[in-house]
Design an enzyme around this catalytic site. Sequence first.
Site, PDB file in Angstrom:
ATOM      1  N   ARG A  85      -5.157  74.808  88.039  1.00  0.00           N
ATOM      2  CA  ARG A  85      -4.064  74.803  89.037  1.00  0.00           C
ATOM      3  C   ARG A  85      -2.794  74.127  88.489  1.00  0.00           C
ATOM      4  NH1 ARG A  85      -7.762  77.341  90.797  1.00  0.00           N
ATOM      5  NH2 ARG A  85      -8.400  77.531  92.972  1.00  0.00           N
TER       6      ARG A  85
ATOM      7  N   SER B  91      -6.893  75.491  99.636  1.00  0.00           N
ATOM      8  CA  SER B  91      -7.444  74.180  99.253  1.00  0.00           C
ATOM      9  C   SER B  91      -6.309  73.164  99.207  1.00  0.00           C
ATOM     10  CB  SER B  91      -8.076  74.239  97.868  1.00  0.00           C
ATOM     11  OG  SER B  91      -9.132  75.146  97.853  1.00  0.00           O
TER      12      SER B  91
ATOM     13  N   GLU C 227      -3.627  69.438  95.730  1.00  0.00           N
ATOM     14  CA  GLU C 227      -3.259  70.667  95.016  1.00  0.00           C
ATOM     15  C   GLU C 227      -1.935  71.197  95.548  1.00  0.00           C
ATOM     16  OE1 GLU C 227      -4.149  75.192  95.010  1.00  0.00           O
ATOM     17  OE2 GLU C 227      -6.059  74.137  95.089  1.00  0.00           O
TER      18      GLU C 227
HETATM   19  N1  EPU Z   1     -18.703  72.437  99.776  1.00  0.00           N
HETATM   20  C1  EPU Z   1     -19.238  71.618 100.768  1.00  0.00           C
HETATM   21  N2  EPU Z   1     -18.550  71.509 101.960  1.00  0.00           N
HETATM   22  C2  EPU Z   1     -17.418  72.162 102.197  1.00  0.00           C
HETATM   23  C3  EPU Z   1     -16.862  72.992 101.192  1.00  0.00           C
HETATM   24  C4  EPU Z   1     -17.532  73.116  99.985  1.00  0.00           C
HETATM   25  O1  EPU Z   1     -20.273  71.006 100.596  1.00  0.00           O
HETATM   26  O2  EPU Z   1     -16.862  72.008 103.298  1.00  0.00           O
HETATM   27  C5  EPU Z   1     -19.426  72.563  98.500  1.00  0.00           C
HETATM   28  C6  EPU Z   1     -20.526  73.593  98.570  1.00  0.00           C
HETATM   29  O3  EPU Z   1     -21.648  73.079  97.913  1.00  0.00           O
HETATM   30  C7  EPU Z   1     -20.010  74.754  97.761  1.00  0.00           C
HETATM   31  C8  EPU Z   1     -19.094  74.082  96.776  1.00  0.00           C
HETATM   32  O4  EPU Z   1     -18.564  72.962  97.478  1.00  0.00           O
HETATM   33  O5  EPU Z   1     -21.058  75.420  97.121  1.00  0.00           O
HETATM   34  C9  EPU Z   1     -17.960  74.986  96.338  1.00  0.00           C
HETATM   35  O6  EPU Z   1     -17.298  75.496  97.482  1.00  0.00           O
HETATM   36  P1  EPU Z   1     -16.450  76.857  97.429  1.00  0.00           P
HETATM   37  O7  EPU Z   1     -17.227  77.918  96.738  1.00  0.00           O
HETATM   38  O8  EPU Z   1     -15.955  77.137  98.800  1.00  0.00           O
HETATM   39  O9  EPU Z   1     -15.277  76.526  96.456  1.00  0.00           O
HETATM   40  P2  EPU Z   1     -14.332  75.237  96.321  1.00  0.00           P
HETATM   41  O10 EPU Z   1     -14.692  74.540  95.057  1.00  0.00           O
HETATM   42  O11 EPU Z   1     -14.375  74.445  97.574  1.00  0.00           O
HETATM   43  C10 EPU Z   1     -12.558  76.497  94.884  1.00  0.00           C
HETATM   44  C11 EPU Z   1     -11.078  76.743  94.899  1.00  0.00           C
HETATM   45  C12 EPU Z   1     -10.726  77.811  95.914  1.00  0.00           C
HETATM   46  C13 EPU Z   1     -11.464  79.081  95.560  1.00  0.00           C
HETATM   47  C14 EPU Z   1     -12.961  78.788  95.538  1.00  0.00           C
HETATM   48  C15 EPU Z   1     -13.783  79.970  95.074  1.00  0.00           C
HETATM   49  C16 EPU Z   1     -10.074  74.640  94.235  1.00  0.00           C
HETATM   50  C17 EPU Z   1      -9.302  73.448  94.666  1.00  0.00           C
HETATM   51  N3  EPU Z   1     -10.381  75.502  95.194  1.00  0.00           N
HETATM   52  O12 EPU Z   1     -12.907  75.945  96.150  1.00  0.00           O
HETATM   53  O13 EPU Z   1      -9.346  78.072  95.808  1.00  0.00           O
HETATM   54  O14 EPU Z   1     -11.193  80.113  96.499  1.00  0.00           O
HETATM   55  O15 EPU Z   1     -13.242  77.706  94.623  1.00  0.00           O
HETATM   56  O16 EPU Z   1     -13.614  80.153  93.710  1.00  0.00           O
HETATM   57  O17 EPU Z   1     -10.367  74.785  93.054  1.00  0.00           O
HETATM   58  C18 EPU Z   1      -7.228  77.417  96.646  1.00  0.00           C
HETATM   59  O18 EPU Z   1      -7.003  76.961  95.523  1.00  0.00           O
HETATM   60  O19 EPU Z   1      -6.379  77.368  97.564  1.00  0.00           O
HETATM   61  C19 EPU Z   1      -8.524  78.002  96.911  1.00  0.00           C
HETATM   62  C20 EPU Z   1      -8.890  78.421  98.138  1.00  0.00           C
END
Ligand code: EPU
Length: 342
Positions: A162, A236, A338
């Site tokens: 990012r 995010s 972010e």
């Molecule tokens: N999780 C939780 N609780 C929550 C949310 C997530 O426990 O409320 C844990 C879960 O274990 C889940 C893991 O976090 O398996 C990962 O969650 P998720 O797949 O939703 O992805 P993220 O790491 O929370 C990142 C990006 C997103 C992108 C997704 C999918 C960042 C800051 N965010 O989110 O990007 O869509 O992966 O690849 O890296 C954005 O940047 O605006 C964005 C939405």
Amino acid sequence: MQVQENISLKQYNTFGIDARARYFGKFSTMEALATLLDNSKVPAAFILGGGSNILLTKDIDGLVLKNEVKGIEEVGEDERYIYVEAGAGENWHQFVQYCISRNWAGLENLSLIPGNVGASPMQNIGAYGVEVKEVFNSLTAFHIHDKTIHTFTPGDCAFGYRESVFKRKYRNQFVIMRVCFRLRKDPVFHTGYGAIREELERMGVTTLNIKAIAQAVINIRSSKLPDPAVIGNAGSFFKNPSIEKSTYLKLKEKFPVIVGYDNPDGTVKLAAGWLIEHSGPKVGVSWKGYRVGDTGCHARQALVLVNYGHASGKEIYALSEAIMRSVENKFGVRLEREVNIY
Ligand code: EPU
């Protein structure tokens, strides 16, 4: 386009914050941008794209310029790739769909990300195992002060998680005008992300193709992430923080179900959503689904802060501070935002 005065930016940011710009102008060509800058009494405060990664915490006592550079054009091709250039003001998801409909591969995992084309290299957008830097070819940008045109290759952009030079070193110096992407004629599928595999299975897809992957991503995103047209948000709000492996192992002893992924450099990337979900405003209460006034933490993805209607940028910022404090107190990990704060 004339410079307008005292304009509400509510419709120009996906958080739906009603901050005002003292001066406001839209441009769709380099000449129009140069004219706006020449005629302005004040310097440009910032450039607005789709407004999907910004939190406005105050009115802007300067000039806000809205990038509306449009057009999508195939500019070259070789044996393996199609080179396609898009105006920075094109809507990102519409551009992704345009490419998918022509079977140009590489953007399918990045479906339904809010915002415009110009922001994609700015913060190296990423989702479901793909980052824009993998399909980025080059961009042209206009230097606000020198009024010169520059071309940036991948090496010039210093892409990170990012991150790019446009978010840091060159912040508010360049206006990204056009971005050229290098897309594959023969797709390479990225289905390593568990949720995508599960969704493809649920959809009954037996022969992988980029349309199906895009649809899987759209289904996952729509099930977890609030639509900014309905509930104000900027995706995010925080980054997933990386920590030393030794620190991670100590945390894992204390919190056995903590979620972390190994980085290639030996550090571990923690799921910020998990950290936020497992801390809260007081003992026994989670931030996830928590609401105070019109601000809150989304019920299906704790990493997303929301505006239920009339929240101010300051209120959302204050919630983000409280979340950062409680995560740091509980896990000793400092979250980084972010979203750009103005
Ligand atoms: N999780 C939780 N609780 C929550 C949310 C997530 O426990 O409320 C844990 C879960 O274990 C889940 C893991 O976090 O398996 C990962 O969650 P998720 O797949 O939703 O992805 P993220 O790491 O929370 C990142 C990006 C997103 C992108 C997704 C999918 C960042 C800051 N965010 O989110 O990007 O869509 O992966 O690849 O890296 C954005 O940047 O605006 C964005 C939405």
